[in-house]
Write a protein that holds these residues in place. Structure first.
Motif, PDB file in Angstrom:
ATOM      1  N   ARG A   1      23.790 -27.581 -12.825  1.00 17.32           N
ATOM      2  CA  ARG A   1      22.596 -28.322 -13.226  1.00 17.32           C
ATOM      3  C   ARG A   1      22.646 -29.678 -12.535  1.00 17.32           C
ATOM      4  O   ARG A   1      23.712 -30.259 -12.371  1.00 17.32           O
ATOM      5  CB  ARG A   1      22.544 -28.530 -14.745  1.00 17.32           C
ATOM      6  CG  ARG A   1      22.468 -27.258 -15.548  1.00 17.32           C
ATOM      7  CD  ARG A   1      22.618 -27.547 -17.039  1.00 17.32           C
ATOM      8  NE  ARG A   1      22.628 -26.311 -17.805  1.00 17.32           N
ATOM      9  CZ  ARG A   1      21.543 -25.730 -18.310  1.00 17.32           C
ATOM     10  NH1 ARG A   1      20.356 -26.295 -18.112  1.00 17.32           N
ATOM     11  NH2 ARG A   1      21.635 -24.610 -18.986  1.00 17.32           N
TER      12      ARG A   1
ATOM     13  N   GLN B   1      20.218 -28.934 -22.732  1.00 16.05           N
ATOM     14  CA  GLN B   1      20.805 -29.154 -21.417  1.00 16.05           C
ATOM     15  C   GLN B   1      19.733 -29.661 -20.458  1.00 16.05           C
ATOM     16  O   GLN B   1      18.650 -29.112 -20.372  1.00 16.05           O
ATOM     17  CB  GLN B   1      21.398 -27.843 -20.879  1.00 16.05           C
ATOM     18  CG  GLN B   1      22.548 -27.302 -21.699  1.00 16.05           C
ATOM     19  CD  GLN B   1      23.864 -27.993 -21.387  1.00 16.05           C
ATOM     20  OE1 GLN B   1      23.912 -28.903 -20.578  1.00 16.05           O
ATOM     21  NE2 GLN B   1      24.925 -27.555 -22.019  1.00 16.05           N
TER      22      GLN B   1
ATOM     23  N   TYR C   1      24.903 -32.660 -11.748  1.00 17.54           N
ATOM     24  CA  TYR C   1      25.363 -33.319 -12.965  1.00 17.54           C
ATOM     25  C   TYR C   1      26.538 -32.560 -13.575  1.00 17.54           C
ATOM     26  O   TYR C   1      27.520 -33.154 -14.009  1.00 17.54           O
ATOM     27  CB  TYR C   1      24.255 -33.360 -14.023  1.00 17.54           C
ATOM     28  CG  TYR C   1      23.027 -34.154 -13.670  1.00 17.54           C
ATOM     29  CD1 TYR C   1      23.086 -35.265 -12.825  1.00 17.54           C
ATOM     30  CD2 TYR C   1      21.783 -33.795 -14.191  1.00 17.54           C
ATOM     31  CE1 TYR C   1      21.949 -35.988 -12.512  1.00 17.54           C
ATOM     32  CE2 TYR C   1      20.643 -34.513 -13.891  1.00 17.54           C
ATOM     33  CZ  TYR C   1      20.721 -35.608 -13.049  1.00 17.54           C
ATOM     34  OH  TYR C   1      19.591 -36.313 -12.757  1.00 17.54           O
ATOM     35  N   LYS C   2      26.403 -31.235 -13.624  1.00 19.90           N
ATOM     36  CA  LYS C   2      27.362 -30.421 -14.375  1.00 19.90           C
ATOM     37  C   LYS C   2      27.477 -29.032 -13.772  1.00 19.90           C
ATOM     38  O   LYS C   2      26.473 -28.434 -13.360  1.00 19.90           O
ATOM     39  CB  LYS C   2      26.918 -30.297 -15.838  1.00 19.90           C
ATOM     40  CG  LYS C   2      27.783 -29.403 -16.713  1.00 19.90           C
ATOM     41  CD  LYS C   2      27.250 -29.357 -18.131  1.00 19.90           C
ATOM     42  CE  LYS C   2      28.149 -28.497 -19.034  1.00 19.90           C
ATOM     43  NZ  LYS C   2      27.979 -27.070 -18.744  1.00 19.90           N
TER      44      LYS C   2
ATOM     45  N   ASP D   1      28.163 -25.333 -14.825  1.00 23.02           N
ATOM     46  CA  ASP D   1      28.191 -24.489 -16.019  1.00 23.02           C
ATOM     47  C   ASP D   1      29.174 -23.336 -15.869  1.00 23.02           C
ATOM     48  O   ASP D   1      29.792 -22.914 -16.849  1.00 23.02           O
ATOM     49  CB  ASP D   1      26.807 -23.903 -16.305  1.00 23.02           C
ATOM     50  CG  ASP D   1      25.839 -24.949 -16.828  1.00 23.02           C
ATOM     51  OD1 ASP D   1      26.285 -25.863 -17.536  1.00 23.02           O
ATOM     52  OD2 ASP D   1      24.642 -24.843 -16.525  1.00 23.02           O
TER      53      ASP D   1
ATOM     54  N   GLY E   1      18.447 -31.065 -16.512  1.00 14.48           N
ATOM     55  CA  GLY E   1      18.705 -30.886 -15.093  1.00 14.48           C
ATOM     56  C   GLY E   1      18.148 -29.598 -14.522  1.00 14.48           C
ATOM     57  O   GLY E   1      17.885 -28.628 -15.222  1.00 14.48           O
ATOM     58  N   TRP E   2      17.958 -29.604 -13.222  1.00 15.26           N
ATOM     59  CA  TRP E   2      17.503 -28.457 -12.435  1.00 15.26           C
ATOM     60  C   TRP E   2      18.635 -27.427 -12.376  1.00 15.26           C
ATOM     61  O   TRP E   2      19.766 -27.759 -12.026  1.00 15.26           O
ATOM     62  CB  TRP E   2      17.122 -28.937 -11.038  1.00 15.26           C
ATOM     63  CG  TRP E   2      16.848 -27.880 -10.020  1.00 15.26           C
ATOM     64  CD1 TRP E   2      17.771 -27.142  -9.346  1.00 15.26           C
ATOM     65  CD2 TRP E   2      15.581 -27.461  -9.535  1.00 15.26           C
ATOM     66  NE1 TRP E   2      17.169 -26.282  -8.474  1.00 15.26           N
ATOM     67  CE2 TRP E   2      15.802 -26.449  -8.566  1.00 15.26           C
ATOM     68  CE3 TRP E   2      14.265 -27.826  -9.800  1.00 15.26           C
ATOM     69  CZ2 TRP E   2      14.775 -25.826  -7.875  1.00 15.26           C
ATOM     70  CZ3 TRP E   2      13.243 -27.194  -9.127  1.00 15.26           C
ATOM     71  CH2 TRP E   2      13.497 -26.215  -8.181  1.00 15.26           C
ATOM     72  N   GLU E   3      18.351 -26.185 -12.713  1.00 14.84           N
ATOM     73  CA  GLU E   3      19.361 -25.131 -12.674  1.00 14.84           C
ATOM     74  C   GLU E   3      19.389 -24.480 -11.296  1.00 14.84           C
ATOM     75  O   GLU E   3      18.334 -24.160 -10.742  1.00 14.84           O
ATOM     76  CB  GLU E   3      19.083 -24.084 -13.740  1.00 14.84           C
ATOM     77  CG  GLU E   3      19.226 -24.595 -15.164  1.00 14.84           C
ATOM     78  CD  GLU E   3      19.052 -23.484 -16.179  1.00 14.84           C
ATOM     79  OE1 GLU E   3      19.537 -22.364 -15.924  1.00 14.84           O
ATOM     80  OE2 GLU E   3      18.416 -23.732 -17.219  1.00 14.84           O
ATOM     81  N   GLN E   4      20.579 -24.268 -10.767  1.00 15.37           N
ATOM     82  CA  GLN E   4      20.720 -23.668  -9.444  1.00 15.37           C
ATOM     83  C   GLN E   4      21.981 -22.813  -9.404  1.00 15.37           C
ATOM     84  O   GLN E   4      23.060 -23.265  -9.798  1.00 15.37           O
ATOM     85  CB  GLN E   4      20.809 -24.760  -8.368  1.00 15.37           C
ATOM     86  CG  GLN E   4      21.025 -24.250  -6.953  1.00 15.37           C
ATOM     87  CD  GLN E   4      19.779 -23.621  -6.356  1.00 15.37           C
ATOM     88  OE1 GLN E   4      18.746 -24.271  -6.273  1.00 15.37           O
ATOM     89  NE2 GLN E   4      19.865 -22.368  -5.953  1.00 15.37           N
TER      90      GLN E   4
END
Length: 535
Positions: free
Chosen positions: A233, A67, A246-247, A249, A69-72
């Motif tokens: 993400r 996966q 982007y996505k 989760d 991207g930056w997770e937030q």
């Protein structure tokens, strides 16, 4: 879970951008313009693939997907103050010239002085597009009224959902508690239904005729989602404090203003009855190899649907409610419940589009919901005594509960133990526990129908990325072995000493399969003792 490949897409293809929707004026199939990397001849996918359409998704991967991207994680008050802008308005470098710059985003602030740009298509995917049917139906005006008849009873706080014979919603999805609950929320929650139907309404108002095509930049009105929490993400730019998503989760703490008890009826719901002799039953195929999805062809309406589990989304409701099926018919079948699936080896070509007569391909559809969606209340209700065991372990034996989930046992050809005696799915509860630097999982199967007596299984905790595969093998073997723990498999997974069956407290013979509150303390002592022994 069989792997899947999209026909016409080269291996290890990334979705870079998601653009305009369009369809021929002579056709009802909506298609999504997509920018792929690497560049290739195919530049679109049908809306039936909506459950897997998110930016940076890796298609036809040849290795385990990582996966990006930056997770937030963040929470919102509600969506009432969200603004609407286009992707090209995002201040992150490069967004102004993005291929999908004309597509619309919701824009809102979150804690930490950050601003989120959330593409509207991605929010709709996360909330509603959990299978191809819901993705397609969102653009069809008045479809829910035409395919579902709903009767509510305020006195009993219940609702009856009659799935009409004309409905395209598959029996395979109606047999899945996760899919039923999401459908119930969309049908019965006023805000959710209004938001879902706003997709089709927006297309009618804002779509444009261009030559022989109808084109549209995706937009809709989101539900309020008061107090909801998101896990996303994306691309984060420290200089501007902007996060482009982007996505999504997961979405948690979603309020569901629906009755607490929702019953589904369908003219084809049947209670399985095993015959005395051999017989035949139309059952879908369960591929053991790879599924190849043909995005350009419709499937045959007379084939039973194969479910493709992509498991890329989790949605959790703040207030629990239950959905059940009302079964009034019986059907003799050697394979138990219709729709269990006959295994077939090798690649198998299917289509996820709307089924029609006269086509050759078998029908398939997505389910992108993770198994932990919705199921917290099932853990506490169905496994209340097991939960008391866990509480005793945490209160008296220095254990910590790190996670808990409930999963339905999978249907297996010629087996029926994935169902309770009343036809509901039989579930397995999994508790992830640590104790004095040891990590284990406790497995408990619902035998409340007195089908058998099955011990609690303790296993050494495997790596989180390996656990889903372990669980799939364990649950499949459980069903095949008529609810008996697969000791040879457990030995191969965790070693000779890495697993242990722990018998339940003694119960009266007339209550076989039902745990009582007595002897919880001694049960917990035995479990605590075995935790150290499996290491």
């Amino acid at each position: 879970m069989p792997s899947y490949q999209l026909r016409g897409i080269v291996p290890d293809t990334r979705i870079q951008a998601i653009g305009q929707l369009f369809k021929s004026m002579q056709d009802s199939t909506w298609t999504v313009s997509i920018q792929f990397r690497p560049t290739q001849n195919k530049r679109t996918l049908t809306l039936s693939q909506g459950p897997i359409l998110y930016r940076k998704s890796l298609l036809n991967s040849t290795t385990e997907q990582k996966q990006g991207g930056w997770e937030q994680d963040f929470s919102i008050e509600d969506t009432s103050d969200w603004e609407e802008r286009q992707i090209k308005d995002c201040p992150i470098m490069g967004c102004r010239n993005r291929w999908d710059g004309d597509q619309f985003c919701f824009v809102f602030p979150i804690e930490g002085q950050k601003t989120v740009y959330l593409p509207e298509f991605e929010l709709a995917r996360a909330l509603f597009f959990h299978d191809g049917y819901l993705a397609r139906t969102s653009l069809t005006s008045n479809a829910l009224n035409l395919e579902f008849d709903i009767q509510t009873d305020e006195d009993s706080n219940s609702a009856l959902v009659n799935v009409l014979p004309s409905s395209g919603y598959t029996l395979r999805h109606l047999n899945d508690p996760r899919s039923r609950e999401t459908l119930a929320w969309i049908l019965l929650d006023h805000d959710a239904r209004t938001a879902f139907e706003s997709i089709g309404n927006a297309q009618l108002l804002q779509g444009r005729n261009r030559g022989t095509n109808r084109v549209w930049d995706f937009r809709f009105s989101p539900p309020p989602l008061p107090g909801a929490s998101f896990g996303v993400r994306g691309q984060f730019d420290k200089q501007t404090g902007t996060l482009f998503v982007y996505k999504i989760d997961k979405i948690q703490n979603v309020q569901a203003n629906v009755p607490t008890n929702i019953i589904f009826e369908h003219p084809d719901f049947k209670h399985p009855v095993r015959p005395d002799g051999p017989g035949e039953s139309p059952i879908p195929i369960r591929p053991q190899g790879s599924l190849e999805i043909d995005d350009d062809t419709s499937p045959n309406v007379n084939t039973l649907t194969t479910i493709i589990n992509s498991a890329n989304m989790s949605i959790d409701f703040s207030n629990p409610f239950t959905t059940t099926k009302r079964t009034s018919k019986t059907k003799i079948t050697p394979y138990g419940k219709p729709g269990e699936g006959r295994p077939v080896n090798g690649n198998f070509i299917v289509s996820t589009d709307e089924a029609v007569a006269g086509e050759e391909l078998a029908s398939a559809d997505w389910n992108n919901l993770n198994d932990d969606s919705h199921n917290g209340h099932l853990f506490d209700n169905k496994f209340s005594v097991f939960m008391r065991l866990i509480q005793t372990l945490t209160q008296r034996h220095g254990c910590r509960l790190l996670g808990k989930n409930v999963y339905p046992l999978p249907p297996i050809a010629r087996c029926t133990k994935h169902l309770l005696a009343n036809g509901d799915p039989r579930c397995i509860a999994v508790a992830y526990i640590s104790a004095h630097n040891y990590f284990v999982r406790l497995l408990e199967v619902d035998t409340s129908d007195a089908a058998t007596s099955l011990s609690t299984q303790l296993v050494r905790a495997s790596h989180p990325t390996r656990w889903p595969r372990d669980l799939e093998q364990i649950t499949s073997q459980l069903v095949k072995r008529s609810l008996s723990w697969p000791t040879d498999l457990l030995k191969s997974l965790y070693g000779r000493d890495g697993h242990q069956g722990i018998p339940h407290p003694q119960t009266p013979s007339n209550n076989k399969g039902i745990l009582t509150a007595e002897s919880i303390s001694s049960w917990a002592e035995r479990v605590a003792g075995w935790i150290k022994r499996v290491y």
